[in-house]
Design an enzyme around this catalytic site. Structure first.
Site, short mmCIF file in Angstrom:
data_model
loop_
_atom_site.label_atom_id
_atom_site.label_comp_id
_atom_site.label_asym_id
_atom_site.label_seq_id
_atom_site.Cartn_x
_atom_site.Cartn_y
_atom_site.Cartn_z
N ASP A 34 -7.45 19.67 -13.27
CA ASP A 34 -7.82 18.34 -13.75
C ASP A 34 -7.50 18.33 -15.24
O ASP A 34 -8.20 18.94 -16.04
CB ASP A 34 -9.32 18.11 -13.47
N ARG A 51 0.85 -1.20 0.00
CA ARG A 51 0.00 0.00 0.00
C ARG A 51 0.89 1.24 0.00
O ARG A 51 0.61 2.22 -0.69
CB ARG A 51 -0.95 0.02 1.21
N TYR A 74 -16.86 18.19 -13.94
CA TYR A 74 -17.27 16.79 -14.09
C TYR A 74 -18.26 16.43 -12.98
O TYR A 74 -18.04 16.77 -11.80
CB TYR A 74 -16.02 15.90 -14.03
N LYS A 81 -8.82 7.58 -18.83
CA LYS A 81 -9.13 8.16 -20.14
C LYS A 81 -7.91 8.08 -21.07
O LYS A 81 -7.49 7.00 -21.41
CB LYS A 81 -9.64 9.59 -19.94
#
Ligand code: PLP
Length: 396
Positions: A169, A45, A97, A194
């Site tokens: 972003d 992690r 978004y 994306k």
């Protein structure tokens, strides 16, 4: 060195084996020689060699200091908001978004972080919205879905003058087209789902910081909250990035042709694409980005959801699906899909009306894509002629 060469040669050859493809370290833990004595990895992690290659790569690509890989774009966004305290305020782009809006409004607002949404495509709106409580400016440029362009450099100057963090972003542009940190941003985030991954086959998020101190804070949040990207998905994103510049160039060239075609269609009211000279901030887009990306939105002269549904259901190559940035073209109706969580009033205020359709133009042949849209538009045209569609009063 040119970008494509830098990308490929920023991915190290595996030092242990010489493997030219980054090995997938599918492990949860790492054996230590003595307590606390290890090769830089103790628990997966906190750090993983495959993820680290991706994190270092995105930092190089975005011209930043440190990179961090998360389980989704929203997990990356969530990590940024965790830099704030109760009582702080975010000034965010209004055409944001839908998932970011949902996170800000329904999770963080109730924890005491307030939001001001403004049209950041006009720099003055940003300057006017800042209060002593403002700690973060949140931009998307281009925005999802109306492709608004904000002047990142000018807004970065405002942020610096007020000692406010600027986060961009950069999902829609990708670092192949635009590098916000070079324009003065402090943090860049991505839905790597994306363009970076590029093949519609995973969910991932990335954060890049411009300074070591910010990087240390994000590293702490990443480890403390735990929403890390898996080794396999890290490997897939690395592989996607290897062809990023080639894909973004092709997406952009195709989209430019598709946008020009859409502008010739009578049933279409407005085509939103930063590469069009008619776009409100085309000059800023030219100044700050190399390409204009593969996303185009358009609405219909008759703002009727049923007609829009018919159009998005009639294409063959443009598959009806959420998401964008993959090699295969997609089409969607934001009001019913990506932006369903945004209240109608706010949706309309930011230009996301009921007939707004979003295309993610893939890397198929542009002529085939244009023919696909032409036949779908012809079907809708026939429907308009045959039916007695009533134009809603608010579009008259
Ligand atoms: C601009 C933008 N940012 C963030 C996200 C969230 O990313 P993810 O779906 O990977 O969580 C999306 C998703 O569509 C997006 O379009």
């Amino acid at each position: 060195m040119q970008e494509q060469t830098r990308i490929l040669h920023s991915i190290p050859v595996d030092p242990l084996t010489g493997s030219i493809s980054t090995p997938i370290y599918q492990t949860s833990t790492f054996v230590q020689e003595a307590p606390g004595v290890h090769k830089g990895f103790d628990y997966a992690r906190s750090n993983n060699p495959t993820r680290k290659v991706l994190e270092d790569l995105i930092a190089v690509l975005e011209a930043g200091k440190n990179g961090f890989a998360f389980a989704s774009g929203l997990a990356a966004i969530d990590a940024i908001i965790k830099l704030l305290d109760a009582g702080d305020e975010i000034v965010a782009v209004d055409d944001i978004y839908g998932g970011s809006f949902r996170l800000f409004t329904h999770i963080y607002q109730k924890l005491g972080i307030s939001l001001r949404y403004v049209d950041t495509s006009d720099v003055h709106n940003v300057a006017e919205a800042i209060t002593p409580k403002t700690k973060l400016i949140w931009l998307e440029s281009p925005t999802n879905p109306t492709l608004k362009i904000s002047d990142i450099e000018a807004i970065a100057a405002i942020a610096k003058a007020h000692q406010i963090l600027l986060c961009v972003d950069n999902t829609f542009a990708s670092p192949a087209a635009q590098k916000p940190i070079k324009l003065g941003a402090d943090i860049v985030i991505h839905s790597a789902t994306k363009y970076l991954a590029g093949h519609s086959d995973l969910i991932a998020g990335l954060v890049v910081t411009n300074s070591q101190s910010l990087g240390e804070k994000i590293k702490f949040i990443q480890n403390a909250s735990g929403a890390i990207l898996s080794p396999f998905d890290s490997w897939l994103v690395i592989r996607g990035i290897e062809t990023l510049t080639l894909r973004v160039k092709q997406h952009s060239e195709n989209a430019q042709k598709v946008a020009a075609f859409l502008q010739t269609q009578d049933i279409i009211k407005t085509v939103y694409y930063p590469g069009l000279p008619t776009h409100k901030n085309h000059d800023i887009a030219v100044k700050q980005s190399k390409w204009f990306g593969g996303v185009i939105s358009f609405d219909l002269v008759v703002d009727d959801k049923e007609l829009a549904v018919q159009l998005v259901s009639s294409t063959k190559y443009f598959k009806l699906a959420e998401s964008l940035g993959g090699v295969k073209s997609l089409i969607c109706l934001p009001c019913e899909m990506t932006h369903k969580s945004v209240p109608e009033e706010k949706r309309y205020a930011s230009g996301v009306n009921n007939s707004l359709i979003r295309l993610s133009v893939g890397i198929e042949d542009a002529d085939d894509l244009i023919e696909d849209l032409r036949q779908a538009i012809a079907l809708v045209n026939r429907q308009i002629l045959l039916s007695t569609v009533k134009t809603p009063a608010h579009v008259l």
